[in-house]
Scaffold this motif. Structure first.
Motif, short mmCIF file in Angstrom:
data_model
loop_
_atom_site.label_atom_id
_atom_site.label_comp_id
_atom_site.label_asym_id
_atom_site.label_seq_id
_atom_site.Cartn_x
_atom_site.Cartn_y
_atom_site.Cartn_z
N MET A 1 0.84 -1.18 0.00
CA MET A 1 0.00 0.00 0.00
C MET A 1 0.88 1.24 0.00
N LYS A 2 0.65 2.13 -0.93
CA LYS A 2 1.45 3.35 -1.05
C LYS A 2 0.90 4.41 -0.10
N HIS A 3 1.79 5.07 0.60
CA HIS A 3 1.41 6.11 1.56
C HIS A 3 1.71 7.47 0.95
N ASN A 4 0.70 8.33 0.89
CA ASN A 4 0.88 9.67 0.33
C ASN A 4 1.28 10.62 1.45
N ASP A 5 2.47 11.22 1.34
CA ASP A 5 2.90 12.16 2.36
C ASP A 5 3.01 13.59 1.82
N LEU A 6 2.34 13.85 0.70
CA LEU A 6 2.25 15.20 0.14
C LEU A 6 0.85 15.74 0.37
N PHE A 7 0.77 16.96 0.88
CA PHE A 7 -0.52 17.56 1.18
C PHE A 7 -0.59 18.97 0.62
N ARG A 8 -1.74 19.32 0.05
CA ARG A 8 -1.98 20.68 -0.42
C ARG A 8 -2.74 21.42 0.67
N ILE A 9 -2.26 22.62 0.99
CA ILE A 9 -2.92 23.46 1.98
C ILE A 9 -3.32 24.76 1.30
N ASN A 10 -4.60 25.09 1.40
CA ASN A 10 -5.15 26.34 0.89
C ASN A 10 -5.58 27.18 2.08
N TYR A 11 -5.31 28.47 2.01
CA TYR A 11 -5.72 29.37 3.08
C TYR A 11 -5.81 30.79 2.52
N GLU A 12 -6.27 31.71 3.34
CA GLU A 12 -6.30 33.12 2.97
C GLU A 12 -5.46 33.89 3.99
N LEU A 13 -4.68 34.84 3.48
CA LEU A 13 -3.89 35.73 4.31
C LEU A 13 -4.37 37.15 4.04
N HIS A 14 -5.06 37.72 5.01
CA HIS A 14 -5.68 39.05 4.86
C HIS A 14 -6.57 39.09 3.62
N GLY A 15 -7.31 38.01 3.40
CA GLY A 15 -8.26 37.94 2.29
C GLY A 15 -7.68 37.50 0.96
N GLU A 16 -6.36 37.35 0.86
CA GLU A 16 -5.72 36.93 -0.39
C GLU A 16 -5.51 35.42 -0.38
N PRO A 17 -6.02 34.70 -1.40
CA PRO A 17 -5.86 33.24 -1.42
C PRO A 17 -4.40 32.83 -1.60
N LYS A 18 -4.01 31.81 -0.85
CA LYS A 18 -2.66 31.23 -0.91
C LYS A 18 -2.79 29.72 -0.99
N SER A 19 -1.79 29.07 -1.56
CA SER A 19 -1.81 27.62 -1.68
C SER A 19 -0.37 27.12 -1.77
N PHE A 20 -0.10 25.97 -1.16
CA PHE A 20 1.21 25.36 -1.25
C PHE A 20 1.11 23.86 -0.97
N ILE A 21 2.17 23.16 -1.26
CA ILE A 21 2.24 21.71 -1.00
C ILE A 21 3.36 21.46 0.00
N VAL A 22 3.08 20.62 0.97
CA VAL A 22 4.06 20.30 2.00
C VAL A 22 4.19 18.78 2.10
N ARG A 23 5.41 18.31 2.36
CA ARG A 23 5.64 16.89 2.60
C ARG A 23 5.78 16.69 4.11
N THR A 24 4.92 15.87 4.65
CA THR A 24 4.94 15.56 6.08
C THR A 24 4.35 14.18 6.29
N THR A 25 4.68 13.55 7.40
CA THR A 25 4.20 12.19 7.65
C THR A 25 2.75 12.13 8.09
N ARG A 26 2.23 13.22 8.65
CA ARG A 26 0.81 13.22 9.06
C ARG A 26 0.22 14.60 8.88
N MET A 27 -1.09 14.64 8.70
CA MET A 27 -1.78 15.92 8.54
C MET A 27 -3.14 15.82 9.21
N ASP A 28 -3.48 16.88 9.91
CA ASP A 28 -4.82 17.05 10.47
C ASP A 28 -5.09 18.56 10.48
#
Length: 85
Positions: A1-28
């Protein structure tokens, strides 16, 4: 079973949309708020294996203008897509 450790995070900073990808072993949700704070320059990016680092919580992140944090598993890149043989 392949484990995906890449996660996309979307958020807003002072109303401006931002997005990035992070590699981590867990996400919540708590981790996503902390990583969004790191991307925004508010929090310290943890060193590999560093467990004692104080995490930025949702209420603290919101004080710095970070809102609407959402995360999902990043899609796998199809390197051979569109290639002709």
């Amino acid at each position: 079973m392949k484990h995906n450790d890449l996660f996309r995070i979307n958020y807003e900073l002072h109303g401006e949309p931002k997005s990035f990808i992070v590699r981590t072993t867990r996400m919540d949700n708590g981790e996503a708020w902390h990583w969004a704070s790191c991307d925004a320059g508010v929090a310290v990016i943890p060193k590999f294996g560093q467990q004692k680092l104080k995490r930025v919580s949702k209420p603290m992140a919101e004080k710095y203008g970070i809102t609407h944090v959402r995360w999902s598993g990043a899609e796998q890149i199809q390197w051979t897509e569109g290639l002709t043989q």
